[in-house]
Design a protein around this motif. Structure first.
Motif, PDB file in Angstrom:
ATOM      1  N   THR A 218       0.814  -1.225   0.000  1.00 12.86           N
ATOM      2  CA  THR A 218       0.000   0.000   0.000  1.00 12.86           C
ATOM      3  C   THR A 218       0.845   1.271   0.000  1.00 12.86           C
ATOM      4  O   THR A 218       0.341   2.340   0.318  1.00 12.86           O
ATOM      5  CB  THR A 218      -0.941   0.024   1.221  1.00 12.86           C
ATOM      6  OG1 THR A 218      -0.146  -0.151   2.394  1.00 12.86           O
ATOM      7  CG2 THR A 218      -1.989  -1.045   1.149  1.00 12.86           C
TER       8      THR A 218
ATOM      9  N   ARG B 102      -6.356   2.239   0.762  1.00 12.35           N
ATOM     10  CA  ARG B 102      -5.642   1.383   1.710  1.00 12.35           C
ATOM     11  C   ARG B 102      -6.626   0.537   2.507  1.00 12.35           C
ATOM     12  O   ARG B 102      -6.401  -0.646   2.750  1.00 12.35           O
ATOM     13  CB  ARG B 102      -4.850   2.243   2.704  1.00 12.35           C
ATOM     14  CG  ARG B 102      -3.638   2.913   2.103  1.00 12.35           C
ATOM     15  CD  ARG B 102      -2.610   3.198   3.180  1.00 12.35           C
ATOM     16  NE  ARG B 102      -2.989   4.230   4.119  1.00 12.35           N
ATOM     17  CZ  ARG B 102      -3.032   4.050   5.436  1.00 12.35           C
ATOM     18  NH1 ARG B 102      -2.742   2.870   5.961  1.00 12.35           N
ATOM     19  NH2 ARG B 102      -3.368   5.031   6.225  1.00 12.35           N
TER      20      ARG B 102
ATOM     21  N   THR C 289       4.798  -3.214   5.876  1.00 13.86           N
ATOM     22  CA  THR C 289       4.151  -1.916   5.678  1.00 13.86           C
ATOM     23  C   THR C 289       4.841  -0.859   6.524  1.00 13.86           C
ATOM     24  O   THR C 289       5.443  -1.168   7.549  1.00 13.86           O
ATOM     25  CB  THR C 289       2.646  -1.967   6.037  1.00 13.86           C
ATOM     26  OG1 THR C 289       2.071  -0.684   5.807  1.00 13.86           O
ATOM     27  CG2 THR C 289       2.419  -2.356   7.485  1.00 13.86           C
TER      28      THR C 289
ATOM     29  N   TYR D  51       2.810   1.743   7.225  1.00 13.06           N
ATOM     30  CA  TYR D  51       1.625   2.323   7.855  1.00 13.06           C
ATOM     31  C   TYR D  51       1.320   1.496   9.098  1.00 13.06           C
ATOM     32  O   TYR D  51       0.854   0.354   8.986  1.00 13.06           O
ATOM     33  CB  TYR D  51       0.423   2.282   6.916  1.00 13.06           C
ATOM     34  CG  TYR D  51       0.538   3.182   5.710  1.00 13.06           C
ATOM     35  CD1 TYR D  51       0.188   4.527   5.799  1.00 13.06           C
ATOM     36  CD2 TYR D  51       0.976   2.694   4.488  1.00 13.06           C
ATOM     37  CE1 TYR D  51       0.276   5.356   4.699  1.00 13.06           C
ATOM     38  CE2 TYR D  51       1.072   3.521   3.376  1.00 13.06           C
ATOM     39  CZ  TYR D  51       0.714   4.855   3.485  1.00 13.06           C
ATOM     40  OH  TYR D  51       0.799   5.666   2.389  1.00 13.06           O
TER      41      TYR D  51
ATOM     42  N   GLU E  31      -2.070  -0.093   9.776  1.00 10.78           N
ATOM     43  CA  GLU E  31      -2.321  -1.364   9.090  1.00 10.78           C
ATOM     44  C   GLU E  31      -1.752  -2.544   9.879  1.00 10.78           C
ATOM     45  O   GLU E  31      -2.342  -3.621   9.923  1.00 10.78           O
ATOM     46  CB  GLU E  31      -1.678  -1.352   7.700  1.00 10.78           C
ATOM     47  CG  GLU E  31      -2.266  -0.313   6.784  1.00 10.78           C
ATOM     48  CD  GLU E  31      -1.643  -0.350   5.391  1.00 10.78           C
ATOM     49  OE1 GLU E  31      -2.170   0.329   4.522  1.00 10.78           O
ATOM     50  OE2 GLU E  31      -0.626  -1.040   5.186  1.00 10.78           O
TER      51      GLU E  31
END
Lengths: 313, 305
Positions: free
Chosen positions: A162, A170, A191, A193, A196
């Motif tokens: 993502t 996302r 990731t 993020y 997430e």
């Protein structure tokens, strides 16, 4: 049986040790998060686990096959997708799926069936003849994931799937990851993020090639941030952070959007006198910058990640 | 008066696709100006037009106080551009990359400035490393140092922190805010809404149009919403339950949900009782100042990306 079993995996490039003696296991059907800063050794590890890079020492069993002794069987039994490379832009949606289906040896009815499945999950039914390069990133990512698991591998590796994707796309992509995991496929994902990463069943964090933390998101938070975390919302966040760093109550302090997360050195109840004193001191410190809101919050994985990595610098 | 750039009625089509449709805004001098929007909104197209790497079909871009004549090559020394793709020479060292960019821009006495920039970006210890061997965060810092070697008045950064880890992202931001002291204007696009909170001014785009603009506070106020944040488990079940209530929208943020109410009537007691009735364990529940990510999701909700 575990889906992935890593034992003492090491990779050296010349005198540089990229991955240093890491061991971990991933259960069947788990969503497993693999986190670390840039240059921590994540990509090197994934390449080894996918059977495309030979380890210097140690080994891993991926879906029952040794990555050092039988990398070809490993490759046949996994799916792989990254943000950087996934689909051919100058092929249509249909041609891309035919291409990947062909690589995975799907034929006739099975190919047809898996193609319609991939179209369905990526929301591209009736768009088979669209040129892939004209799709938005959100659709491209979902199609790429569909293509990567067309042959129903037992494990799929997602390397920053993502990266650069907007907040709505996302979220849709992660709905899809959940569906794939529920159908029994193990998902190994990296990731940057951290929101997430909260969706993962288990996580490991590596730094400079060494495994530094592992557990479920809840376990990591409990183990590494048991102390009180304050969220301070105010103007001039960077200037305020500079002022908070030397204070004796500060364990660590980081910028989060328009606010600051301050991890204290002990654990307080909301009514604690000592906490009230600390809040007063913070207000004094911030001086004349307008409204300052201070609240106790439940830490997120991003707090854990920053706390663990900044401590090491 | 204090504008660095004035963008007037810019339009651009690629075949049948309208990438930018009559976009106008001003960029104030010595600020961090941010462009946000989903993929395909037209952000990269706009940045490329502003850097004169791409021609607009219509409209004008005026760089004020920079004495740049239209079409003049001098603009290249006044502006810096950091593209999404890593654009340095991987087989040159950190030092050599900076020297190369200095040479291109005709800067001869770059040694002191280079030392200064390497200090500033904390790359000094890596000056003899090949650029290809640096980590993602370091590469971005090197690209920034290269851009700054010829002292541009305005820099355009196209998603400089995509693929950069949370620690390095924060470091990059401290560097950027330090730059404002040098009287520079920074134009930046990002998919990270937490970063957008630090922009002085934001233009939000979608499908080639501006859908909102202002300071982060102004953008939030314009939407007139209030938010309850709840940390609970199992969070996906809670999400599906709360999605059914009509007076609010639910957004998932990892281990927590943000429940967005139109107007100021955020009702945390109501939310808490719905969750407890459904056997959801609530760890924390509080009213929260809306974030730009809340705003972004609300504004984009109708659009299928």
């Amino acid at each position: 049986m575990n889906s992935i079993e890593v034992s003492n995996l090491t990779k050296k490039f010349g005198s540089f040790t990229s991955v240093n003696d890491i061991s971990f296991s991933v259960g069947k059907g788990e969503i497993f998060g693999f986190l670390g800063a840039n240059g921590a050794g994540k990509s090197t590890t994934i390449k080894m686990l996918c059977g495309i890079l030979e380890p210097t020492s140690g080994d891993a069993m991926v879906s029952g096959f040794s990555i050092s002794k039988d990398p070809e069987s490993v490759k046949r039994n996994i799916g792989y997708m990254s943000q950087k490379f996934s689909l051919y832009g100058d092929l249509t949606v249909n041609e891309n799926l035919n291409f990947f289906g062909g690589i995975y040896g799907l034929k006739n009815e099975r190919l047809k069936e898996r193609k319609s499945w991939a179209l369905k999950i990526s929301g591209l039914e009736n768009k088979e003849n669209t040129l892939t390069s004209t799709l938005s990133v959100g659709y491209k990512q979902r199609l790429a994931l569909g293509a990567a698991v067309m042959h129903e591998p037992k494990i799929v590796f997602l390397d920053e799937p993502t990266g650069g994707v907007d907040p709505i796309s996302r979220r849709k992509f992660w709905d899809l990851i959940h569906d794939i995991s529920e159908s029994g496929t193990t998902v190994f994902v990296t990731t940057h993020y951290l929101d997430e990463a909260e969706f993962c069943n288990r996580i490991i964090l590596i730094n400079a090639g060494i495994l530094i933390a592992s557990g479920s998101p809840a376990e990591l938070k409990k183990e590494y941030i048991d102390n009180t975390v304050l969220e301070i919302t105010c103007r001039e966040t960077f200037a305020v952070i500079e002022k908070l760093i030397p204070e004796d109550f500060t364990q660590s302090v980081s910028a989060f959007g328009n606010s600051i997360h301050l991890i204290l050195k002990s654990k307080f109840s909301p009514q604690d006198e000592e906490l009230k004193i600390i809040k007063e001191r913070i207000r004094k410190l911030t001086g004349d910058i307008g409204e300052v809101k201070i609240e106790i919050i439940v830490p997120s994985l991003e707090d854990v990640f920053l706390n663990l990595l900044e401590k090491r610098e | 008066m204090n504008n660095a750039v004035i963008i007037k009625n810019i339009s651009k089509k690629f075949g049948e696709v309208t990438a930018l449709d009559n976009v106008s805004f001003n960029i104030r001098k010595n600020t961090i100006f941010g462009l946000v929007g989903p993929d395909g909104a037209g952000k990269t197209t706009l940045i490329r037009i502003m850097c004169s790497l791409l021609k607009a079909d219509n409209g004008e871009i005026e760089f004020t106080g920079m004495n740049i004549k239209k079409g003049s090559r001098k603009i290249k020394n006044e502006i810096g551009y950091l593209s999404q793709k890593f654009s340095l020479y991987t087989d040159l060292t950190v030092d050599e990359n900076i020297q190369f960019i200095a040479d291109i821009h005709g800067v001869t006495d770059f040694n002191n400035r280079r030392d200064e920039l390497l200090q500033f970006t904390r790359l000094k210890d890596f000056r003899n490393f090949q650029a290809g061997k640096l980590s993602g965060g370091m590469k971005q810092k090197l690209a920034l140092a290269c851009t700054l070697i010829y002292r541009p008045k305005i820099i355009f950064l196209d998603e400089p922190t995509t693929g950069v880890d949370p620690v390095s992202r924060r470091e990059f931001w401290i560097i950027l805010s330090g730059l404002l002291k040098d009287d520079i204007t920074i134009f930046i696009s990002t998919p990270y809404m937490d970063e957008a909170e630090r922009f002085n001014y934001i233009v939000m785009m979608n499908n080639g149009h501006i859908i909102s603009e202002g300071t982060p506070d102004e953008i939030k106020k314009a939407l007139n919403m209030s938010v309850v944040e709840v940390v609970c488990s199992p969070v996906r079940d809670a999400y599906n339950i709360l999605r059914k209530i009509e007076q609010a929208d639910v957004q998932m943020f990892g281990d927590r949900l943000n429940i967005v109410f139109k107007g100021m009537g955020a009702d945390e007691t109501g939310i808490e009782s719905i969750l407890t009735e459904n056997n959801i364990t609530v760890t924390d529940i509080r009213k929260k100042i809306p974030s730009l990510e809340n705003v972004f999701i609300e504004l984009m909700k109708s659009k299928d990306t």
